[in-house]
Design a protein around this motif. Structure first.
Motif, PDB file in Angstrom:
ATOM      1  N   GLY A  64      -2.080 -10.853   3.788  1.00  0.00           N
ATOM      2  CA  GLY A  64      -2.275 -10.633   2.365  1.00  0.00           C
ATOM      3  C   GLY A  64      -1.273 -11.387   1.515  1.00  0.00           C
ATOM      4  N   ASP A  65      -1.421 -11.267   0.201  1.00  0.00           N
ATOM      5  CA  ASP A  65      -0.479 -11.885  -0.730  1.00  0.00           C
ATOM      6  C   ASP A  65       0.839 -11.123  -0.706  1.00  0.00           C
ATOM      7  OD1 ASP A  65      -2.374 -13.739  -1.599  1.00  0.00           O
ATOM      8  OD2 ASP A  65      -3.153 -12.367  -3.130  1.00  0.00           O
ATOM      9  N   TRP A  98       3.380   0.829   3.288  1.00  0.00           N
ATOM     10  CA  TRP A  98       4.391  -0.229   3.232  1.00  0.00           C
ATOM     11  C   TRP A  98       4.322  -1.053   1.955  1.00  0.00           C
ATOM     12  CZ3 TRP A  98       3.523  -2.327   8.878  1.00  0.00           C
ATOM     13  CH2 TRP A  98       4.144  -1.444   9.772  1.00  0.00           C
ATOM     14  N   GLY A  99       3.104  -1.380   1.521  1.00  0.00           N
ATOM     15  CA  GLY A  99       3.035  -2.392   0.472  1.00  0.00           C
ATOM     16  C   GLY A  99       2.173  -2.071  -0.724  1.00  0.00           C
ATOM     17  N   ASP A 100       1.920  -0.795  -1.006  1.00  0.00           N
ATOM     18  CA  ASP A 100       1.105  -0.482  -2.176  1.00  0.00           C
ATOM     19  C   ASP A 100       1.955  -0.522  -3.441  1.00  0.00           C
ATOM     20  OD1 ASP A 100      -1.654   0.854  -3.079  1.00  0.00           O
ATOM     21  OD2 ASP A 100       0.002   1.752  -4.209  1.00  0.00           O
ATOM     22  N   PRO A 101       1.569  -1.324  -4.424  1.00  0.00           N
ATOM     23  CA  PRO A 101       2.385  -1.458  -5.644  1.00  0.00           C
ATOM     24  C   PRO A 101       2.597  -0.147  -6.399  1.00  0.00           C
ATOM     25  CG  PRO A 101       0.810  -3.262  -5.485  1.00  0.00           C
ATOM     26  CD  PRO A 101       0.437  -2.276  -4.417  1.00  0.00           C
ATOM     27  N   ASP A 102       1.581   0.717  -6.426  1.00  0.00           N
ATOM     28  CA  ASP A 102       1.731   1.988  -7.135  1.00  0.00           C
ATOM     29  C   ASP A 102       2.691   2.927  -6.400  1.00  0.00           C
ATOM     30  OD1 ASP A 102       0.022   1.356  -9.273  1.00  0.00           O
ATOM     31  OD2 ASP A 102      -1.738   1.867  -8.079  1.00  0.00           O
ATOM     32  N   MET A 103       2.661   2.874  -5.068  1.00  0.00           N
ATOM     33  CA  MET A 103       3.613   3.653  -4.275  1.00  0.00           C
ATOM     34  C   MET A 103       5.040   3.186  -4.554  1.00  0.00           C
ATOM     35  SD  MET A 103       3.717   5.928  -1.617  1.00  0.00           S
ATOM     36  CE  MET A 103       4.662   6.343  -0.139  1.00  0.00           C
ATOM     37  N   ILE A 104       5.222   1.867  -4.593  1.00  0.00           N
ATOM     38  CA  ILE A 104       6.549   1.295  -4.833  1.00  0.00           C
ATOM     39  C   ILE A 104       7.034   1.628  -6.243  1.00  0.00           C
ATOM     40  CG2 ILE A 104       7.824  -0.875  -5.053  1.00  0.00           C
ATOM     41  CD1 ILE A 104       6.013  -1.962  -2.776  1.00  0.00           C
ATOM     42  N   ILE A 124       9.477  -5.845   9.770  1.00  0.00           N
ATOM     43  CA  ILE A 124       9.422  -6.090   8.323  1.00  0.00           C
ATOM     44  C   ILE A 124       8.258  -7.039   8.125  1.00  0.00           C
ATOM     45  CG2 ILE A 124      10.550  -7.170   6.332  1.00  0.00           C
ATOM     46  CD1 ILE A 124      11.790  -4.496   7.047  1.00  0.00           C
ATOM     47  N   VAL A 125       7.257  -6.614   7.373  1.00  0.00           N
ATOM     48  CA  VAL A 125       6.049  -7.428   7.256  1.00  0.00           C
ATOM     49  C   VAL A 125       6.252  -8.559   6.253  1.00  0.00           C
ATOM     50  CG1 VAL A 125       4.512  -5.563   7.967  1.00  0.00           C
ATOM     51  CG2 VAL A 125       5.046  -5.854   5.537  1.00  0.00           C
ATOM     52  N   ASP A 126       5.503  -9.632   6.477  1.00  0.00           N
ATOM     53  CA  ASP A 126       5.604 -10.814   5.619  1.00  0.00           C
ATOM     54  C   ASP A 126       5.350 -10.467   4.158  1.00  0.00           C
ATOM     55  OD1 ASP A 126       5.999 -12.389   7.893  1.00  0.00           O
ATOM     56  OD2 ASP A 126       3.855 -12.765   8.135  1.00  0.00           O
ATOM     57  N   MET A 138       6.005  -7.887   2.464  1.00  0.00           N
ATOM     58  CA  MET A 138       7.101  -7.196   1.796  1.00  0.00           C
ATOM     59  C   MET A 138       8.379  -8.021   1.745  1.00  0.00           C
ATOM     60  SD  MET A 138       6.542  -4.139   0.519  1.00  0.00           S
ATOM     61  CE  MET A 138       8.174  -3.390   0.518  1.00  0.00           C
ATOM     62  N   TYR A 139       8.481  -9.036   2.577  1.00  0.00           N
ATOM     63  CA  TYR A 139       9.767  -9.715   2.742  1.00  0.00           C
ATOM     64  C   TYR A 139      10.304 -10.307   1.433  1.00  0.00           C
ATOM     65  CZ  TYR A 139      13.508 -12.763   4.033  1.00  0.00           C
ATOM     66  OH  TYR A 139      14.749 -13.359   4.077  1.00  0.00           O
ATOM     67  N   SER A 140       9.484 -11.028   0.694  1.00  0.00           N
ATOM     68  CA  SER A 140       9.976 -11.704  -0.513  1.00  0.00           C
ATOM     69  C   SER A 140      10.527 -10.716  -1.531  1.00  0.00           C
ATOM     70  CB  SER A 140       8.859 -12.539  -1.148  1.00  0.00           C
ATOM     71  OG  SER A 140       8.479 -13.591  -0.291  1.00  0.00           O
ATOM     72  N   LEU A 141       9.835  -9.605  -1.703  1.00  0.00           N
ATOM     73  CA  LEU A 141      10.300  -8.585  -2.650  1.00  0.00           C
ATOM     74  C   LEU A 141      11.627  -7.999  -2.197  1.00  0.00           C
ATOM     75  CD1 LEU A 141      10.083  -6.671  -5.021  1.00  0.00           C
ATOM     76  CD2 LEU A 141       8.430  -5.296  -3.715  1.00  0.00           C
ATOM     77  N   LEU A 142      11.751  -7.699  -0.916  1.00  0.00           N
ATOM     78  CA  LEU A 142      13.001  -7.142  -0.407  1.00  0.00           C
ATOM     79  C   LEU A 142      14.146  -8.133  -0.550  1.00  0.00           C
ATOM     80  CD1 LEU A 142      11.566  -5.404   2.775  1.00  0.00           C
ATOM     81  CD2 LEU A 142      12.476  -4.270   0.744  1.00  0.00           C
ATOM     82  N   ARG A 143      13.885  -9.384  -0.288  1.00  0.00           N
ATOM     83  CA  ARG A 143      14.918 -10.413  -0.419  1.00  0.00           C
ATOM     84  C   ARG A 143      15.372 -10.541  -1.870  1.00  0.00           C
ATOM     85  NH1 ARG A 143      18.820 -12.453   2.465  1.00  0.00           N
ATOM     86  NH2 ARG A 143      19.613 -11.067   0.834  1.00  0.00           N
ATOM     87  N   GLU A 144      14.452 -10.271  -2.791  1.00  0.00           N
ATOM     88  CA  GLU A 144      14.734 -10.413  -4.217  1.00  0.00           C
ATOM     89  C   GLU A 144      15.595  -9.283  -4.770  1.00  0.00           C
ATOM     90  OE1 GLU A 144      12.191 -11.001  -8.407  1.00  0.00           O
ATOM     91  OE2 GLU A 144      11.152 -10.842  -6.467  1.00  0.00           O
ATOM     92  N   VAL A 145      15.400  -8.066  -4.297  1.00  0.00           N
ATOM     93  CA  VAL A 145      16.051  -6.917  -4.939  1.00  0.00           C
ATOM     94  C   VAL A 145      17.116  -6.229  -4.086  1.00  0.00           C
ATOM     95  CG1 VAL A 145      14.017  -6.489  -6.365  1.00  0.00           C
ATOM     96  CG2 VAL A 145      14.292  -5.235  -4.202  1.00  0.00           C
TER      97      VAL A 145
END
Length: 321
Positions: free
Chosen positions: A12-13, A159-165, A249-251, A253-260
């Motif tokens: 996914g994206d 893991w990756g639902d935007p509303d959950m996050i 760590i799924v692909d 989610m990785y970019s977001l985690l690296r960012e924050v």
């Protein structure tokens, strides 16, 4: 299957970073239905620690997960919600799902590993959730292969639902409201949704606040992902932190985690057990292994390196035996 052969995502994206507006909207949706947990000084008579606890164990289900699940379910259409709710969970997300399903008077079910501790399974059943137990590897692979699309109920990707996050991000709003001069926030990391939400809120409000992910030494997934600069699997060892014992760590989610996330602290099992005992005896709060990770990390970090700190007590589902 060799770890290097396992997929590290579902194709996914990248999961988008929730905006401050998204998180504030989530706070409005869940207001009055979740506990706005206070910041409590860690009671330690050996030294001044400047450590504050954010006790999400005070939520009705004993875990922060209620915030994200409620925000997600509230955003579903009425038609989608009436199908019922489903997720994949080792315990706390499933309990939150059952609690929220009861609020809406709809059925719920969860896919979960067959290694789930009996006390967590009992808790899931107590909320009326139908458990579907699978071997751990099969469960993870089914998520990465998107078998959840075949679920008869509306499915929450834990893991990756935007509303959950965004729902988890409401914790960050409350921290800054209550302690505007906070320097560092320590949060446990499993799949990464909790720290992604908190980090997104904190960095939007004050980029100088340090966001530190905490994991047991036996499951250093995020640290290894940062070192490799990508999503990956690891060979995890035994730990009392079953809620954060996620070996990937799924692909997505990785970019977001690296960012924050600014860094990762690893803590040994004995330090985790000591933190559970400390919080229980000094603050009279019951925390599970994953919930105590943040305290163990803060106590192991010199005060001049962390400053005024907040520790997320993420959950309290612990086996008394």
């Amino acid at each position: 299957m060799d770890l290097s052969d396992r997929p590290t995502g579902w194709g996914g994206d990248p999961v988008p970073r929730p905006s401050l507006e998204d998180i504030r909207a989530a706070a409005g949706r869940i207001h009055g239905k979740v506990v706005r947990t206070p910041l409590i000084p860690l009671h330690s008579y050996e030294a001044a620690t400047d450590i504050y606890l954010k006790p999400e164990v005070l939520q009705p289900i004993g875990s922060f997960k209620l915030r994200g699940v409620l925000n997600w379910a509230s955003r579903l259409t009425e038609e989608a919600r009436q199908k019922g709710l489903s997720t994949t969970s080792s315990g706390n997300t499933a309990q939150a799902l059952g609690y929220v399903a009861r609020l809406f008077d709809i059925p719920s079910r969860t896919l979960l590993p067959d290694t789930v501790p009996p006390h967590k399974l009992d808790a899931i059943l107590s909320y009326g959730v139908e458990p579907v137990q699978l071997p751990f590897d099969q469960l993870l692979n089914s998520m990465l292969q998107e078998h959840w699309k075949e679920e008869p109920y509306s499915y929450l990707n834990p893991w990756g639902d935007p509303d959950m996050i965004a729902g988890s991000g409401t914790i960050g709003l409350e921290i800054v409201d209550d302690l505007s001069d906070v320097n560092t926030v320590f949060a446990p990391v499993g799949g990464g949704g909790l720290i992604a939400g908190i980090g997104s809120a904190l960095k939007a409000l004050n980029p100088a606040i340090r966001v530190i992910g905490v994991q047991p030494e036996s499951c250093p997934t995020l640290q290894k992902a940062f070192e490799a600069d990508r999503g990956l699997w690891i060979q995890a060892g035994a730990t009392v932190c079953d809620g954060t014992a996620v070996p990937v760590i799924v692909d997505e989610m990785y970019s977001l985690l690296r960012e924050v996330v600014d860094g990762v602290t690893l803590v040994p099992e004995e330090a985790i057990k000591d933190a559970i005992q400390l919080v229980t005896l000094k603050n009279k709060l019951i925390v599970e292994g994953s919930g105590a990770l943040s305290v163990a990390a803060a106590l192991s970090t010199p005060v001049d390196q962390r400053g005024k700190s907040v520790c997320i007590l993420s959950g309290g589902s612990i086996d008394t035996e």
